[in-house]
Every structure is written in structure tokens, then in C-alpha cells.
Motif scaffolding. Structure first.
Motif: not given
Length: 129
Positions: A33-54
Motif C-alpha cells: 500500500k506504500a507510495e513509491n517514488k524518487i525523492w531527493h534523487k533516490h527510491p523512497v516508499w511512503f505510508l500516508d505521505g510519511n517516508p518509511i524506507v528507501g
């Protein structure tokens, strides 16, 4: 896998690409259910807009970072920075223990600090879960 993350992984050396691809597949599998995208030039996964893992390619390794990882109380996750983040670094895909990774990802859903609002709170973190 997100096309931007796929492109990021494909830009890496074969060894690092293998590590990054395994990490992305395991994160996607365990955080569906996590959103994932490139954030600050590297892959990051978010739950409810909160960064979780990258993860990010460093000079000598691929670093896996859990934003709330210090609260997981896991000996293999090392403190990173001045907040609650913890990391592990890999130089070879054989170092990735998928059972540990699954446990950490399960904890990342249950234990979260509010990084999404850290600027609004002037650098003060609050526990979400």
C-alpha cells in the motif's frame, strides 16, 4: 516497479543493480500500500505521505535506510543521523537477508515517527505509531 525506480536501478553497476532490484522487490512485496517514488534523487516508499524506507547508492555500498529504524531495536540496523533513522549497507546481494528485511518492513508499518511534518514542527519528531 515504479518506472523511475526501475531507471534508477538500471543506472547502477551490475552488482549494485542486483542489490537494488532485490530491495525494491522485497519492499514492494511487503509494503503493497506504500507510495513509491524518487525523492531527493533516490527510491523512497511512503505510508500516508510519511517516508518509511528507501535506498541509495553510496560510494562503496548500497544503503538501506529506515526513517524510524532506531525504534525497531534491531542490532543489525545502525543509527544514522540525529533523528530516528537507522541503516544497513550492502556490498553484495548475498548480504541481504530477506527474513530480516521482511521483519524490518513489518516493523516499519507499526513503528513510525512523523517525518512528514518535521519542518512544520521545527525539527521536533512525534511518534505516530
Amino acid at each position: 516497479m515504479n518506472n523511475d525506480i526501475l531507471a534508477y536501478n538500471n543506472s547502477l553497476s551490475e552488482n549494485d543493480k542486483t542489490i537494488a532490484t532485490l530491495l525494491a522487490e522485497e519492499i514492494d512485496r511487503n509494503l503493497p500500500k506504500a507510495e513509491n517514488k524518487i525523492w531527493h534523487k533516490h527510491p523512497v516508499w511512503f505510508l500516508d505521505g510519511n517516508p518509511i524506507v528507501g535506498y541509495r547508492k553510496l560510494k562503496d555500498s548500497v544503503r538501506l535506510l529506515f526513517w524510524s529504524g532506531q525504534s525497531f531495536e534491531e542490532k543489525d540496523l545502525l543509527q544514522e543521523g540525529t533523528f530516528k533513522a537507522a541503516e544497513v549497507r550492502y556490498t553484495n546481494v548475498e548480504q541481504v537477508n530477506t527474513k530480516d528485511l521482511k521483519r524490518w518492513l513489518d516493523k516499519s508499518k507499526k513503528i513510525q515517527w512523523d517525518y512528514k511534518n518535521i519542518i512544520k514542527r521545527k525539527g521536533k519528531l512525534e511518534r505516530l505509531k
